[in-house]
Design a protein around this motif. Structure first.
Motif, PDB file in Angstrom:
ATOM      1  N   TRP A  52      -2.235  -5.726   2.327  1.00 27.36           N
ATOM      2  CA  TRP A  52      -1.077  -5.037   2.882  1.00 27.36           C
ATOM      3  C   TRP A  52      -1.256  -4.740   4.370  1.00 27.36           C
ATOM      4  CZ3 TRP A  52       1.854  -6.349  -0.703  1.00 27.36           C
ATOM      5  CH2 TRP A  52       1.546  -6.178  -2.062  1.00 27.36           C
ATOM      6  N   PHE A  53      -2.508  -4.765   4.830  1.00 30.07           N
ATOM      7  CA  PHE A  53      -2.741  -4.486   6.251  1.00 30.07           C
ATOM      8  C   PHE A  53      -2.146  -5.580   7.146  1.00 30.07           C
ATOM      9  CE2 PHE A  53      -6.576  -6.633   4.654  1.00 30.07           C
ATOM     10  CZ  PHE A  53      -6.647  -7.730   5.493  1.00 30.07           C
ATOM     11  N   ALA A  56       1.414  -4.518   7.667  1.00 34.20           N
ATOM     12  CA  ALA A  56       1.291  -3.198   8.298  1.00 34.20           C
ATOM     13  C   ALA A  56       0.776  -3.288   9.722  1.00 34.20           C
ATOM     14  CB  ALA A  56       0.372  -2.300   7.474  1.00 34.20           C
ATOM     15  N   PHE A  59       2.697  -2.252  12.871  1.00 37.52           N
ATOM     16  CA  PHE A  59       2.627  -0.940  13.519  1.00 37.52           C
ATOM     17  C   PHE A  59       2.125  -1.072  14.958  1.00 37.52           C
ATOM     18  CE2 PHE A  59       2.368   1.313   9.272  1.00 37.52           C
ATOM     19  CZ  PHE A  59       3.428   2.166   9.504  1.00 37.52           C
ATOM     20  N   GLY A  65       2.919   5.540  13.736  1.00 35.06           N
ATOM     21  CA  GLY A  65       1.856   5.328  12.767  1.00 35.06           C
ATOM     22  C   GLY A  65       0.579   6.068  13.105  1.00 35.06           C
ATOM     23  N   ALA A  69       0.732   6.384   8.209  1.00 32.02           N
ATOM     24  CA  ALA A  69       1.070   4.966   8.130  1.00 32.02           C
ATOM     25  C   ALA A  69       1.171   4.566   6.662  1.00 32.02           C
ATOM     26  CB  ALA A  69       0.013   4.117   8.836  1.00 32.02           C
ATOM     27  N   CYS A  70       2.361   4.129   6.260  1.00 25.82           N
ATOM     28  CA  CYS A  70       2.598   3.762   4.867  1.00 25.82           C
ATOM     29  C   CYS A  70       3.397   2.461   4.822  1.00 25.82           C
ATOM     30  CB  CYS A  70       3.398   4.834   4.133  1.00 25.82           C
ATOM     31  SG  CYS A  70       2.740   6.500   4.285  1.00 25.82           S
ATOM     32  N   ILE A  71       3.301   1.765   3.671  1.00 28.49           N
ATOM     33  CA  ILE A  71       4.043   0.524   3.498  1.00 28.49           C
ATOM     34  C   ILE A  71       4.544   0.438   2.059  1.00 28.49           C
ATOM     35  CG2 ILE A  71       1.970  -0.804   2.898  1.00 28.49           C
ATOM     36  CD1 ILE A  71       3.247  -3.209   4.336  1.00 28.49           C
ATOM     37  N   TYR A  85       9.233  -5.994   3.555  1.00 31.97           N
ATOM     38  CA  TYR A  85       8.348  -4.821   3.645  1.00 31.97           C
ATOM     39  C   TYR A  85       9.063  -3.718   4.408  1.00 31.97           C
ATOM     40  CZ  TYR A  85       4.825  -8.304   2.504  1.00 31.97           C
ATOM     41  OH  TYR A  85       4.133  -9.310   1.886  1.00 31.97           O
ATOM     42  N   LEU A  87       7.885  -0.280   6.561  1.00 31.02           N
ATOM     43  CA  LEU A  87       6.837   0.584   7.096  1.00 31.02           C
ATOM     44  C   LEU A  87       7.411   1.964   7.350  1.00 31.02           C
ATOM     45  CD1 LEU A  87       5.180  -1.730   9.797  1.00 31.02           C
ATOM     46  CD2 LEU A  87       4.702  -1.611   7.346  1.00 31.02           C
ATOM     47  N   PHE A 209      -4.774   2.288  12.209  1.00 28.81           N
ATOM     48  CA  PHE A 209      -3.321   2.162  12.352  1.00 28.81           C
ATOM     49  C   PHE A 209      -2.797   3.226  13.296  1.00 28.81           C
ATOM     50  CE2 PHE A 209      -4.294   0.036   8.420  1.00 28.81           C
ATOM     51  CZ  PHE A 209      -3.483  -1.083   8.472  1.00 28.81           C
TER      52      PHE A 209
END
Length: 209
Positions: A52-53, A56, A59, A65, A69-71, A85, A87, A209
């Motif tokens: 997932w990074f 992400a 960002f 972020g 920082a969320c996804i 996605y 963010l 992030f």
């Protein structure tokens, strides 16, 4: 009290990614990009390996972020649309959202015989414009459906961003870059990057992030 992110959001914490070798991960991603024939090749790589990074890392293109920082993958926008996605980030100003569309990888940005975006680019731009129109009309419903009602007042209208990931750097010339710049100028909330930007951004994640 800090806002509690809903369970369907993947929240990045420093101790979850501090042992990842992001230089190595960027090289792996580049190899996957070079071999990809369609968008789903990248999506499968990310989702099957829970990397997932990679999305992400977008960002890095925004000043957000820093505090959170969320996804969430495959975020629905009502019954009509779905972002690849979403963010959710927070900086000193407040919360921000980035809705991301992945399009095809190894395609030209523009048609070689004319100054017109290729089919994949046009499709992505149209998709995001549809998202924006929907969001402008359904903002309250969207916040409720995502469980973000408590912070919706802390997300300004200019705090909702849209990012299109498409094509490669070596498939863009000066005219293509000018066309991309003009599209972003005409649609201020839209940011267009190539897949090579993801490689660059993943390299930067050693700093978090």
């Amino acid at each position: 009290m800090d806002y509690i992110v809903p369970d369907n959001f993947y929240k990045f914490k420093s101790d979850w990614y501090q042992n990842i070798d992001f230089d190595y991960e960027s090289e792996l991603l580049l190899d996957v990009l070079n071999q990809a024939s369609k968008e789903n090749d990248i999506q499968s790589y990310i989702k099957e390996n829970e990397k997932w990074f990679i999305p992400a890392s977008i960002f890095e293109d925004y000043d957000l972020g820093h505090h959170e920082a969320c996804i969430i993958p495959e975020q629905r926008l009502g019954a009509e649309y779905r972002a690849d996605y979403m963010l959710l980030g927070r900086n000193s100003i407040g919360h921000h959202i980035v809705l991301i569309e992945f399009e095809n990888v190894n395609v030209d940005y523009k048609v070689r015989t004319s100054n017109m975006e290729s089919e994949s680019v046009r499709k992505g731009i149209v998709q995001i414009k549809d998202w924006k129109r929907w969001m402008d009309d359904n903002r309250k419903y969207f916040m409720e459906s995502c469980g973000l009602t408590n912070i919706s007042g802390n997300i300004p209208i200019w705090g909702i961003h849209y990012c299109l990931v498409v094509s490669r750097r070596d498939r863009m010339d000066n005219t293509a870059n000018q066309m991309r710049g003009q599209t972003q100028y005409e649609t201020p909330a839209l940011h267009i990057v190539t897949y090579d930007r993801l490689v660059d951004n993943v390299k930067k994640l050693s700093n978090g992030f």
